[in-house]
Design an enzyme around this catalytic site. Structure first.
Site, PDB file in Angstrom:
ATOM      1  N   GLY A 170      24.275 -35.141  26.813  1.00 36.49           N
ATOM      2  CA  GLY A 170      22.937 -34.909  27.315  1.00 36.49           C
ATOM      3  C   GLY A 170      22.853 -33.602  28.087  1.00 36.49           C
ATOM      4  N   CYS A 171      21.615 -33.172  28.360  1.00 32.32           N
ATOM      5  CA  CYS A 171      21.407 -31.883  29.022  1.00 32.32           C
ATOM      6  C   CYS A 171      21.902 -31.893  30.465  1.00 32.32           C
ATOM      7  CB  CYS A 171      19.935 -31.501  28.944  1.00 32.32           C
ATOM      8  SG  CYS A 171      18.785 -32.802  29.474  1.00 32.32           S
ATOM      9  N   TYR A 172      21.471 -32.877  31.249  1.00 34.35           N
ATOM     10  CA  TYR A 172      21.961 -32.975  32.628  1.00 34.35           C
ATOM     11  C   TYR A 172      23.481 -33.176  32.688  1.00 34.35           C
ATOM     12  CZ  TYR A 172      17.134 -33.681  34.441  1.00 34.35           C
ATOM     13  OH  TYR A 172      15.812 -33.554  34.798  1.00 34.35           O
TER      14      TYR A 172
END
Length: 334
Positions: free
Chosen positions: A153-155
């Site tokens: 995921g991005c985070y």
């Protein structure tokens, strides 16, 4: 040339992914697909993303028959919803395709995680065991052997790239959890219209306090508990994470700098700041994660930035693909 199918190309990350692959010298885009029920089926990708006009005027085909769509395909990218990837990935894998999944459907091996954080019962524990987590700078040897790569995921990408050298180097005080406060642009919520993401409504606001699905993803792969609070920012794209930590007694700023240098000296998509900390504008539209830090006594503040659609999604997927097939790691990205 590797024949490539991109499912979910109509979304923001899917469009960026398609643009990267279109200029890759070893990839042949044989099809762009969306779900059969999608309102985008039959449209040209360039109709939805005008920046691609004259570059990618390819139709978005409805995905009706997976077995038929998989014929002659070497590589499949799934830029689809979690439940959709959960159903599609095993079918493409059974057809012999190498699958890069940008959703969260195979990122964590614990099947109970999905019912708690994603709202569905995971039906493919065998593929949960076989999937390789595609944090490219840290999992390259496993990626080289994998058939299913779960793109982080991005985070979690920004958070883990910032923390992992310090956790692995045992530089942090275990008695105090790292605290991650991260702000993402609205594109992280996808293209689907909603009141909360509309121009006049969007603001700087925290969400998912103690419940966001990326927190257990970070913990599972980082190997240490964290407190993670995501925020929605009133800008289009990018992530800036400010992370506060307590250092073990005797750990210095030079120890921190050395740990980062050792981890990333040969990793071209992670840029380290010798002085100061990064700003979001330095990474938007680029495939990098930038990291800077400051130390005062036993207190450490780290700032990590990335484009959520690129290093946080499409660019990392292409980076993983390059690693998997032995191409230069930054091929088509720089």
């Amino acid at each position: 040339m590797l024949n490539t199918l991109i499912v979910g190309a109509s979304g923001y990350a899917g469009a960026e992914l398609t643009a990267y692959l279109n200029r890759h010298p070893h990839m042949n885009i044989t099809g762009l697909a969306v779900s059969a029920q999608s309102a985008d089926a039959g449209k040209l990708l360039s109709e939805l993303h005008p920046q691609l006009k004259g570059i990618l005027d390819l139709p978005l085909q409805p995905l009706v028959d997976v077995a038929q769509a998989a014929k002659g395909i070497d590589v499949v990218f799934l830029a689809t919803a979690h439940e959709v990837s959960h159903d599609l990935a095993p079918q493409f894998l059974a057809a012999g395709c190498v699958v890069f999944d940008l959703s969260g459907a195979f990122r964590v091996r614990d099947a109970a995680f999905y019912s708690q954080y994603y709202g569905f019962e995971h039906q493919h524990p065998d593929w949960l065991d076989k999937a390789v987590y595609g944090l490219a700078e840290w999992q390259s040897e496993d990626i080289k052997q994998a058939q299913l790569i779960a793109v982080p995921g991005c985070y979690p990408t920004a958070s883990q790239l910032a923390l992992k050298p310090l956790v692995d180097g045992q530089l942090l005080n275990d008695a105090q959890w790292p605290v991650i406060n991260a702000v993402s642009g609205v594109s992280g919520a996808g293209r689907k219209a909603s009141m909360g993401n509309s121009f006049c409504e969007v603001s700087l606001q925290p969400y998912g306090l103690f419940t966001h699905r990326h927190q257990p993803e970070i913990v599972a792969h980082l190997g240490t508990p964290v407190i993670f609070t995501p925020h929605l920012g009133n800008f289009a794209r990018g992530i800036l994470a400010t992370i506060t930590c307590r250092l073990k007694a005797g750990v210095t700023a030079q120890n921190i700098a050395d740990a980062y240098h050792h981890a990333y000296q040969n990793k071209p998509l992670v840029r380290l700041y010798q002085q100061g900390v990064p700003a979001l504008k330095a990474v938007v539209g680029l495939p990098f994660c930038d990291i800077g830090f400051s130390v005062q006594g036993e207190h450490l503040i780290i700032v990590a930035t990335e484009d959520n659609l690129l290093k946080g999604a499409a660019a990392q997927a292409v980076q993983c693909m390059n690693i998997r097939f032995g191409f230069p790691e930054t091929q088509s990205l720089l």
